[in-house]
Design a protein around this motif. Structure first.
Motif, short mmCIF file in Angstrom:
data_model
loop_
_atom_site.label_atom_id
_atom_site.label_comp_id
_atom_site.label_asym_id
_atom_site.label_seq_id
_atom_site.Cartn_x
_atom_site.Cartn_y
_atom_site.Cartn_z
N TYR A 112 0.80 -1.22 0.00
CA TYR A 112 0.00 0.00 0.00
C TYR A 112 0.84 1.28 0.00
CZ TYR A 112 -4.53 -2.20 0.04
OH TYR A 112 -5.66 -2.91 -0.34
N SER A 113 2.15 1.14 0.16
CA SER A 113 3.02 2.30 -0.03
C SER A 113 3.62 2.31 -1.43
CB SER A 113 4.15 2.29 1.01
OG SER A 113 4.99 1.17 0.84
N GLY A 114 3.38 1.24 -2.18
CA GLY A 114 3.80 1.20 -3.58
C GLY A 114 5.12 0.52 -3.86
N SER A 115 5.79 -0.06 -2.85
CA SER A 115 7.09 -0.68 -3.10
C SER A 115 6.99 -2.15 -3.53
CB SER A 115 7.99 -0.56 -1.86
OG SER A 115 7.39 -1.17 -0.73
N ILE A 116 5.86 -2.79 -3.27
CA ILE A 116 5.58 -4.11 -3.83
C ILE A 116 4.37 -3.96 -4.73
CG2 ILE A 116 4.73 -6.44 -3.35
CD1 ILE A 116 6.34 -6.50 -0.82
N ILE A 117 4.52 -4.38 -6.00
CA ILE A 117 3.43 -4.17 -6.96
C ILE A 117 2.98 -5.45 -7.63
CG2 ILE A 117 4.13 -1.79 -7.40
CD1 ILE A 117 5.33 -2.77 -10.06
N ARG A 118 3.68 -6.58 -7.38
CA ARG A 118 3.32 -7.83 -8.06
C ARG A 118 3.06 -8.94 -7.05
NH1 ARG A 118 4.23 -7.11 -13.44
NH2 ARG A 118 5.67 -5.41 -13.99
N TRP A 119 2.06 -9.77 -7.37
CA TRP A 119 1.71 -10.87 -6.48
C TRP A 119 2.84 -11.87 -6.32
CZ3 TRP A 119 -1.73 -10.80 -2.97
CH2 TRP A 119 -2.91 -10.06 -3.12
N GLY A 120 3.67 -12.02 -7.34
CA GLY A 120 4.77 -12.97 -7.26
C GLY A 120 5.75 -12.66 -6.14
N ASP A 121 5.81 -11.41 -5.72
CA ASP A 121 6.73 -11.01 -4.65
C ASP A 121 6.22 -11.40 -3.26
OD1 ASP A 121 8.46 -9.88 -6.50
OD2 ASP A 121 7.48 -7.92 -6.39
N VAL A 122 4.96 -11.84 -3.17
CA VAL A 122 4.39 -12.22 -1.87
C VAL A 122 3.79 -13.62 -1.91
CG1 VAL A 122 3.98 -9.86 -1.06
CG2 VAL A 122 2.24 -11.01 -2.44
N GLY A 123 4.31 -14.44 -2.82
CA GLY A 123 3.87 -15.83 -2.88
C GLY A 123 2.72 -16.11 -3.82
N GLY A 124 2.33 -15.11 -4.61
CA GLY A 124 1.23 -15.29 -5.54
C GLY A 124 1.70 -15.60 -6.94
N GLU A 125 0.81 -15.43 -7.89
CA GLU A 125 1.10 -15.76 -9.28
C GLU A 125 2.09 -14.77 -9.87
OE1 GLU A 125 -1.34 -16.58 -13.47
OE2 GLU A 125 -2.42 -16.28 -11.57
N ALA A 126 3.16 -15.29 -10.44
CA ALA A 126 4.22 -14.46 -10.99
C ALA A 126 3.69 -13.60 -12.14
CB ALA A 126 5.38 -15.33 -11.48
N GLY A 127 4.14 -12.36 -12.17
CA GLY A 127 3.79 -11.47 -13.27
C GLY A 127 2.50 -10.70 -13.10
N LYS A 128 1.65 -11.11 -12.16
CA LYS A 128 0.36 -10.45 -11.97
C LYS A 128 0.52 -9.19 -11.11
CE LYS A 128 -2.54 -13.35 -14.04
NZ LYS A 128 -3.43 -12.95 -15.16
N LEU A 129 0.06 -8.06 -11.63
CA LEU A 129 0.07 -6.83 -10.86
C LEU A 129 -0.96 -6.89 -9.74
CD1 LEU A 129 0.37 -4.16 -13.70
CD2 LEU A 129 2.13 -4.75 -12.01
N ILE A 130 -0.64 -6.27 -8.61
CA ILE A 130 -1.59 -6.19 -7.50
C ILE A 130 -2.46 -4.96 -7.69
CG2 ILE A 130 -1.85 -5.94 -5.00
CD1 ILE A 130 0.92 -7.21 -4.70
N ARG A 131 -3.76 -5.16 -7.69
CA ARG A 131 -4.71 -4.06 -7.73
C ARG A 131 -5.16 -3.79 -6.30
NH1 ARG A 131 -8.21 -6.15 -12.99
NH2 ARG A 131 -6.63 -5.64 -14.56
N ALA A 132 -4.53 -2.84 -5.66
CA ALA A 132 -4.77 -2.57 -4.24
C ALA A 132 -5.83 -1.49 -4.09
CB ALA A 132 -3.47 -2.14 -3.56
N TYR A 133 -7.01 -1.90 -3.67
CA TYR A 133 -8.14 -0.98 -3.53
C TYR A 133 -8.12 -0.27 -2.18
CZ TYR A 133 -10.16 -2.71 -7.84
OH TYR A 133 -10.37 -3.01 -9.16
N GLN A 134 -8.62 0.95 -2.17
CA GLN A 134 -8.71 1.74 -0.95
C GLN A 134 -10.12 2.31 -0.80
OE1 GLN A 134 -5.59 4.60 -0.07
NE2 GLN A 134 -4.18 3.62 -1.53
N ARG A 135 -10.40 2.90 0.38
CA ARG A 135 -11.66 3.59 0.65
C ARG A 135 -11.40 5.09 0.71
NH1 ARG A 135 -15.62 1.75 3.33
NH2 ARG A 135 -16.67 3.45 2.22
N PRO A 136 -12.44 5.90 0.63
CA PRO A 136 -12.25 7.36 0.67
C PRO A 136 -11.76 7.84 2.03
CG PRO A 136 -14.40 6.78 -0.25
CD PRO A 136 -13.84 5.53 0.35
N THR A 137 -11.10 8.98 2.04
CA THR A 137 -10.65 9.63 3.28
C THR A 137 -11.84 9.85 4.22
OG1 THR A 137 -8.88 10.76 2.10
CG2 THR A 137 -9.52 11.66 4.23
N ASN A 138 -11.61 9.58 5.50
CA ASN A 138 -12.60 9.75 6.58
C ASN A 138 -13.66 8.66 6.62
OD1 ASN A 138 -11.53 12.02 7.89
ND2 ASN A 138 -12.45 13.38 6.38
#
Length: 265
Positions: A112-138
């Motif tokens: 969520y700080s943007g330094s890991i962007i692919r699932w392969g870096d955390v044990g997931g499918e290699a090459g797949k980008l992480i789509r990290a969803y957020q909620r609005p402020t407050n």
């Protein structure tokens, strides 16, 4: 939970419960509490003193106030008192087809700080980008994400398409067949299991620890949190209600509604 509390503490009839117990977004609810404004969505059949629809909001049930909301209160000369009355878990969600079952606290912060962007870096499918969803402020979940999870680590600015207005929208997009396997989102466990059940999503363990009731009570789950009864300091009626919530009877009521009470059993 709100209906259960109104039924048992205020003695409100079944016909009046759906109209009397109403909830809005977290931020708007705090603004009404701070500004002593009535809840405009209250609609009830009988209009006695207890059910006065013009009475200002005196009690908030939900997540803790954000820094901005605390500042708004301070600017208005209002001190907010928050009383924890039940446990919940702040959880991270992936699509059921995602092979990842657990993330570490550090990995979540890095994603969520943007330094890991692919699932392969955390044990997931290699090459797949992480789509990290957020909620609005407050929103309640965004405040928890900033304070409980990131703890001073800066959140990366999410693209508008990756910010969901509603909690149900976030859960739906994570479970979606097309983009779900790449998605990551967050919510509260009770919302996922009790209010918006979806067989298409999976709740992750954090540091290998699942958000079970025992792990919430012991504090073993890293993102254990609480819901609070929040009121303006000096409001004796609201203070009495908050105290009742943490009494033996009130805690049984919390349990009946499906939450984990803060008082041991």
């Amino acid at each position: 939970l709100g209906m259960e509390l109104a039924r048992q503490h205020l003695g409100i009839s079944e016909e009046d419960l759906p109209g009397f117990v109403t909830f809005s977004t977290t931020h708007n609810a705090y603004l009404r509490l701070i500004g002593q404004k009535p809840n405009p969505t209250v609609s009830i059949a009988s209009r006695n003193a207890v059910l006065d629809p013009e009475k200002p909001v005196s009690l908030f049930l939900g997540t803790e106030p954000s820094d901005e909301e605390l500042q708004i209160a301070a600017d208005a000369g209002v001190e907010l008192v928050k009383v924890p009355f039940c446990y919940d878990a702040f959880v991270f969600l992936v699509n059921g087809k995602n092979p990842v079952d657990t993330l570490t606290v550090q990995q979540i912060q890095q994603i969520y700080s943007g330094s890991i962007i692919r699932w392969g870096d955390v044990g997931g499918e290699a090459g797949k980008l992480i789509r990290a969803y957020q909620r609005p402020t407050n929103s309640g979940s965004q405040t928890a994400m900033e304070n409980l999870v990131m703890q001073g680590v800066a959140l990366s600015g999410a693209e508008p398409a990756y910010v969901t207005d509603g909690m149900s929208d976030l859960i739906a997009v994570v479970g979606d067949y097309e983009n779900g396997p790449q998605s990551l989102g967050y919510s509260y466990l009770y919302y996922v299991e009790g209010m918006y059940k979806s067989g298409e999503i999976k709740v992750l363990a954090v540091d290998g620890i699942a958000p079970t009731e025992d792990n919430l009570r012991s504090g073993a789950y890293p993102f254990t949190t609480c819901y609070y009864a929040v009121y303006r300091k000096g409001d004796a009626e609201a203070e009495a209600f908050a105290n009742w919530l943490t009494s033996e009877v009130g805690q049984k009521c919390v349990r009946q509604a499906g939450y984990v009470p803060v008082m041991g059993e």
